[in-house]
Scaffold this active site. Sequence first.
Site, mmCIF file in Angstrom:
data_model
loop_
_atom_site.group_PDB
_atom_site.id
_atom_site.type_symbol
_atom_site.label_atom_id
_atom_site.label_comp_id
_atom_site.label_asym_id
_atom_site.label_seq_id
_atom_site.Cartn_x
_atom_site.Cartn_y
_atom_site.Cartn_z
ATOM 1 N N GLU A 19 0.775 -1.016 -0.017
ATOM 2 C CA GLU A 19 0.028 0.370 0.176
ATOM 3 C C GLU A 19 1.123 1.130 0.100
ATOM 4 O O GLU A 19 1.547 1.445 1.335
ATOM 5 C CB GLU A 19 -0.752 0.349 1.195
ATOM 6 C CG GLU A 19 -2.074 -1.295 1.301
ATOM 7 C CD GLU A 19 -2.844 -0.963 0.808
ATOM 8 O OE1 GLU A 19 -2.836 -0.458 -0.270
ATOM 9 O OE2 GLU A 19 -3.007 -2.581 0.183
ATOM 10 N N CYS A 26 -2.044 9.701 2.627
ATOM 11 C CA CYS A 26 -1.793 8.637 1.590
ATOM 12 C C CYS A 26 -2.090 8.860 -0.383
ATOM 13 O O CYS A 26 -2.253 9.512 -1.226
ATOM 14 C CB CYS A 26 -1.647 7.191 0.993
ATOM 15 S SG CYS A 26 -2.792 6.408 2.183
HETATM 16 P P1 NAD Z 1 8.513 4.432 4.880
HETATM 17 O O1 NAD Z 1 8.661 3.785 3.808
HETATM 18 O O2 NAD Z 1 9.310 5.584 4.881
HETATM 19 O O3 NAD Z 1 8.605 3.696 5.697
HETATM 20 C C1 NAD Z 1 7.042 3.062 5.875
HETATM 21 C C2 NAD Z 1 7.879 2.066 7.055
HETATM 22 O O4 NAD Z 1 9.072 0.847 5.923
HETATM 23 C C3 NAD Z 1 8.335 1.945 7.760
HETATM 24 O O5 NAD Z 1 8.004 1.686 9.227
HETATM 25 C C4 NAD Z 1 9.996 1.763 8.073
HETATM 26 O O6 NAD Z 1 10.815 1.487 8.878
HETATM 27 C C5 NAD Z 1 9.987 0.671 7.134
HETATM 28 N N1 NAD Z 1 11.068 0.399 6.150
HETATM 29 C C6 NAD Z 1 12.024 1.507 5.973
HETATM 30 N N2 NAD Z 1 12.673 0.931 5.108
HETATM 31 C C7 NAD Z 1 12.692 -1.021 5.370
HETATM 32 C C8 NAD Z 1 12.752 -1.818 4.309
HETATM 33 N N3 NAD Z 1 14.593 -1.384 3.634
HETATM 34 N N4 NAD Z 1 12.470 -3.264 4.593
HETATM 35 C C9 NAD Z 1 11.139 -3.227 4.890
HETATM 36 N N5 NAD Z 1 10.921 -1.975 6.207
HETATM 37 C C10 NAD Z 1 11.077 -1.202 5.551
HETATM 38 O O7 NAD Z 1 6.562 5.519 4.802
HETATM 39 P P2 NAD Z 1 6.732 6.662 5.499
HETATM 40 O O8 NAD Z 1 6.852 7.841 5.685
HETATM 41 O O9 NAD Z 1 6.324 6.343 6.892
HETATM 42 O O10 NAD Z 1 5.063 6.959 4.965
HETATM 43 C C11 NAD Z 1 4.570 7.722 3.852
HETATM 44 C C12 NAD Z 1 4.446 7.250 2.818
HETATM 45 O O11 NAD Z 1 3.659 6.044 3.408
HETATM 46 C C13 NAD Z 1 3.268 7.960 1.881
HETATM 47 O O12 NAD Z 1 4.578 7.800 0.321
HETATM 48 C C14 NAD Z 1 2.826 7.839 1.924
HETATM 49 O O13 NAD Z 1 1.327 7.898 0.536
HETATM 50 C C15 NAD Z 1 2.515 5.734 1.857
HETATM 51 N N6 NAD Z 1 1.276 5.395 2.523
HETATM 52 C C16 NAD Z 1 0.146 4.786 1.621
HETATM 53 C C17 NAD Z 1 -0.906 4.281 2.485
HETATM 54 C C18 NAD Z 1 -1.954 3.733 1.444
HETATM 55 O O14 NAD Z 1 -2.551 3.160 2.029
HETATM 56 N N7 NAD Z 1 -1.486 3.325 0.198
HETATM 57 C C19 NAD Z 1 -1.871 4.577 3.386
HETATM 58 C C20 NAD Z 1 -0.777 5.570 4.121
HETATM 59 C C21 NAD Z 1 0.457 6.427 3.924
#
Ligand code: NAD
Length: 498
Positions: A233, A267
Amino acid sequence: MIKSINPATLELIGEVEETPIEKINEIFENSKKAQKIWAKVPLKQRARRIAEVNKIISNQFNEISLLISEEVGKPPSEAFVNEVYSVMDSTFHYYSTVQEFLGKTKEIPLKFYESLKKKSILLRKPLGVVCVIGPYNYPFTIPFQQIVQSLMAGNSVIFKPSSETVLVGKKIQEIFDQIDIPKNLVQTVFGSGSKLGNPLIDNAQKILFTGSTATGKRIMQRAARTLTEVNLELGGKSAMIVFPDADLDRAVKAARWGVFTNSGQVCSSVKRLYLHSSIYDNFLNNLVELTRKLKQDIPTKPNVDVGAMINEEQLGFVDEMVKKGIEEGAKVLIGGKRNPNLKGYFYEPTILTATNNMKVVQEEIFGPVLVVLKFDEEKEVIEMVNNNQYGLTSSIWTNNISLGKKIAEQLDTGSVMINEVVYTFALPSTPWGGIKNSGIGRSHGKLGFYEVTRPLHINIDQYDEPDLWWFPYDKNFDEIVKNFKTIASSLVLKDSEE
Ligand code: NAD
């Protein structure tokens, strides 16, 4: 230790211990053991026991809302409605529907093969260990719903919250610790994705990931090594299209909320606004005036609409994107800078006019920034909206519902709202997810349950003769082939058949 900072006040609000990477194997071993015990509990009972979380949460409405507010920077009332309520509503919904989606053994019609006394049935089985990796923006409701669906379906869960929201992560673990489920069925790990991500992906049966597109792609790449299933997502750049016949008063209020709720860190928030040229000036003036009335402050103060962004880095990114937009010719109608009166990570609600090929229109900014564009023709606006790497949600405003539906079918997004914005994440019965760079798979509802289970097909044979297609390939078999050819010929559609 991982420190948690209130992004509005910059005060330290707590800390949690980082999970050592050496412990991951043991965590998985414990998870597998718990899952084996849990999968034997009948589905109805599993759902009943998980739904007990609602009782635990209902005793802590204010405490949980305040914690989310302090850790993410949004008003506690917004945290309650959009996160706490949404968790309870969805948990109740999943409890009420899981039997229908996962509990029934379905018989599959086999037509000709039934005459050979064959029967097929379809069941849904848990996957094993499901790993939920959460984002910072809705740290309670997003992972919580995924955990609930995974557990009801008979899986165990290892949950990794964002390092920005470890206290909300800890709270989720505490809630599950208080219900009657096997020890270690839910375990939370704390740490950066770069450290913990790979061992989680390598060992889990499924990754339910919510976060940025860049991280999602990294996860999918890693998951290819073990063929670990992924549900992604990811980011979005949702468009709102307003036609002149829409209820414009309601539309302008929807746009204001849809852009600036949670400081635009949503998002599916309205990130691009396409206005028909005949209403462009009026609508935009009204929107700017309404935006001026928004109260931005420390979100725990009374009547605050817009709080803080999550951290300095995200705020800096937003500011940089706005500056790039200005360099490309975008015009700032309001905002466009950090709020100088507040010391936390506050970015002023910002509206820019832009054109479709600008970076500010094409890329996700993930902050309180709206870009506004003009259109004349339906075809033109459909093309502009679809000309984007993301495909999460979109929103069409018109009183002509059949026009709305016609356009909805041509938009490349996972959900399209007609006369609404953002909110369908809160509908637990509807599928949630995107296409293109917004992700793969669906959360919530029936499809969400299907994501955390596998189909098991059982074929039962009670024929008392050798099957027709078995050896020997003798004269008798030639006769059988002839019969098959006759049947095959009857399967060709006639020209008159629709
Ligand atoms: P992010 O990608 O920075 O982090 C999300 C999660 O991934 C965190 O828990 C982080 O620690 C983890 N992570 C980071 N690197 C990783 C790796 N290599 N392997 C596994 N896990 C890893 O995202 P964010 O800044 O927390 O959230 C914002 C983003 O999320 C925006 O782009 C937003 O649009 C998206 N988002 C999407 C939805 C949806 O339903 N489509 C909902 C909420 C947020």
